[in-house]
Design an enzyme around this catalytic site. Structure first.
Site, PDB file in Angstrom:
ATOM      1  N   HIS A 146     -11.248  35.618  43.590  1.00  0.00           N
ATOM      2  CA  HIS A 146     -10.799  36.309  42.826  1.00  0.00           C
ATOM      3  C   HIS A 146      -9.491  35.710  41.845  1.00  0.00           C
ATOM      4  O   HIS A 146      -9.106  34.852  42.388  1.00  0.00           O
ATOM      5  CB  HIS A 146     -10.351  37.512  43.583  1.00  0.00           C
ATOM      6  CG  HIS A 146     -11.356  38.341  44.309  1.00  0.00           C
ATOM      7  ND1 HIS A 146     -11.310  39.732  44.247  1.00  0.00           N
ATOM      8  CD2 HIS A 146     -12.697  37.965  44.732  1.00  0.00           C
ATOM      9  CE1 HIS A 146     -12.472  40.152  44.885  1.00  0.00           C
ATOM     10  NE2 HIS A 146     -12.985  39.041  45.130  1.00  0.00           N
TER      11      HIS A 146
ATOM     12  N   ASP B 126     -10.783  38.259  36.465  1.00  0.00           N
ATOM     13  CA  ASP B 126     -11.347  39.618  36.802  1.00  0.00           C
ATOM     14  C   ASP B 126     -11.066  40.698  35.689  1.00  0.00           C
ATOM     15  O   ASP B 126     -11.902  41.577  35.393  1.00  0.00           O
ATOM     16  CB  ASP B 126     -10.706  40.415  38.277  1.00  0.00           C
ATOM     17  CG  ASP B 126     -11.253  39.352  39.514  1.00  0.00           C
ATOM     18  OD1 ASP B 126     -12.262  38.332  39.200  1.00  0.00           O
ATOM     19  OD2 ASP B 126     -11.078  39.766  40.375  1.00  0.00           O
TER      20      ASP B 126
ATOM     21  N   HIS C 254      -8.107  35.108  46.989  1.00  0.00           N
ATOM     22  CA  HIS C 254      -7.724  34.572  45.719  1.00  0.00           C
ATOM     23  C   HIS C 254      -7.288  33.051  45.657  1.00  0.00           C
ATOM     24  O   HIS C 254      -6.981  32.920  44.410  1.00  0.00           O
ATOM     25  CB  HIS C 254      -6.648  35.511  45.216  1.00  0.00           C
ATOM     26  CG  HIS C 254      -5.604  35.790  46.121  1.00  0.00           C
ATOM     27  ND1 HIS C 254      -4.715  34.777  46.913  1.00  0.00           N
ATOM     28  CD2 HIS C 254      -5.018  37.149  46.573  1.00  0.00           C
ATOM     29  CE1 HIS C 254      -3.884  35.460  47.526  1.00  0.00           C
ATOM     30  NE2 HIS C 254      -3.831  36.768  47.581  1.00  0.00           N
TER      31      HIS C 254
ATOM     32  N   ASP D  11      -5.975  43.698  36.105  1.00  0.00           N
ATOM     33  CA  ASP D  11      -6.184  43.388  37.367  1.00  0.00           C
ATOM     34  C   ASP D  11      -4.955  42.787  38.187  1.00  0.00           C
ATOM     35  O   ASP D  11      -4.201  41.972  37.684  1.00  0.00           O
ATOM     36  CB  ASP D  11      -7.534  42.663  37.687  1.00  0.00           C
ATOM     37  CG  ASP D  11      -7.782  42.395  39.051  1.00  0.00           C
ATOM     38  OD1 ASP D  11      -8.220  43.564  39.608  1.00  0.00           O
ATOM     39  OD2 ASP D  11      -7.724  41.440  39.651  1.00  0.00           O
TER      40      ASP D  11
ATOM     41  N   GLU E  97      -3.661  40.913  41.981  1.00  0.00           N
ATOM     42  CA  GLU E  97      -3.781  40.001  43.238  1.00  0.00           C
ATOM     43  C   GLU E  97      -2.632  40.390  44.268  1.00  0.00           C
ATOM     44  O   GLU E  97      -1.545  40.413  43.432  1.00  0.00           O
ATOM     45  CB  GLU E  97      -4.155  38.724  43.249  1.00  0.00           C
ATOM     46  CG  GLU E  97      -5.484  38.247  42.366  1.00  0.00           C
ATOM     47  CD  GLU E  97      -6.660  38.973  42.817  1.00  0.00           C
ATOM     48  OE1 GLU E  97      -6.788  39.075  44.031  1.00  0.00           O
ATOM     49  OE2 GLU E  97      -7.718  39.151  42.206  1.00  0.00           O
TER      50      GLU E  97
END
Length: 232
Positions: free
Chosen positions: A150, A155, A57, A7, A9
């Site tokens: 997040h 995640d 985030h 994942d 960000e």
């Protein structure tokens, strides 16, 4: 079979508009069993963090100011990814940013033939349902109570559990292992299961019929009219 669940960000939605990747989290799986090997890194995007992205985030300009540039850690990331398939939720988004960063520092983009999109899998299994990571975790009973904001590695951890559920559940990883790392991970999983599900068994009892029971059975059989076995 080695797979990387990952994942990212970012500072926004589109690298073509100058947005950058600021965090990546990766988890290694072999034969759908987590090996314990992970990769996690923050990157300085060399641009201000929009307030809307920071609210998602929590990564601020101050926090990212002393982090390495993506170009300084690209080789380390590629060494971890190797040539494995890459699993992400809404994978087009993550691939778009990962490849944009690779191209910026002179590397070839990763082929989309290596992409596995859990969003596409979920759409085929649950048409018309809510398909966000949060919604799917709730559907499959995956604990996300510790997910306040997040985070790429967090995640990826949730996505690892979701990917297993979407593709058949934990039993997939308990077949014949291809190497020692997978065997060890599978043994650890079985051991944990045995510790939490240890059962109590009754002592064995005598199953042989008594003389009285045998006598009653003989009388019963002899009383059957025109039994099929008499014609043999």
């Amino acid at each position: 079979m080695r797979e990387i669940i990952f994942d990212t960000e970012t500072t926004g939605f589109d690298p073509q508009n100058g947005d950058r990747m600021v965090e990546i989290g990766c988890i290694e799986m072999i034969n759908r069993v987590e090996t314990g090997q992970t990769f996690h890194c923050y990157y300085n995007p060399q641009r201000p963090m929009p307030k809307a992205a920071e609210e998602v985030h929590g990564l601020s300009d101050i926090f990212l100011s002393d982090k390495k540039l993506f170009s300084e850690g690209a080789t380390e990331l590629l060494d971890f990814l190797q040539d494995s398939n890459l699993v992400a939720h809404n994978a087009q988004f993550d691939f778009k940013f990962l490849n944009a960063e690779l191209v910026l520092c002179g590397y070839k983009p990763i082929s989309q033939f290596r992409m596995i999109d859990t969003l596409a899998i979920a759409k085929s299994k649950h048409p018309g349902a809510k398909l966000s990571l949060d919604a799917l975790c709730s559907r499959y009973g995956i604990d996300r109570s510790h997910r306040v904001k997040h985070g790429a590695l967090l995640d990826a951890e949730l996505l690892t559990q979701l990917y297993i559920e979407l593709t058949g559940g934990r039993q997939i990883g308990l077949g014949l292992a291809e190497d020692g790392k997978t065997q060890e991970a599978a043994r650890d999983m079985r051991s944990a299961s045995q510790r939490t599900e240890r059962k109590q068994f009754m002592a064995p009892r005598e199953h042989r019929a008594s003389d009285e029971e045998l006598a009653k059975h003989k009388v019963f059989v002899e009383g059957i009219e025109n039994p099929l076995w008499s014609e043999v």
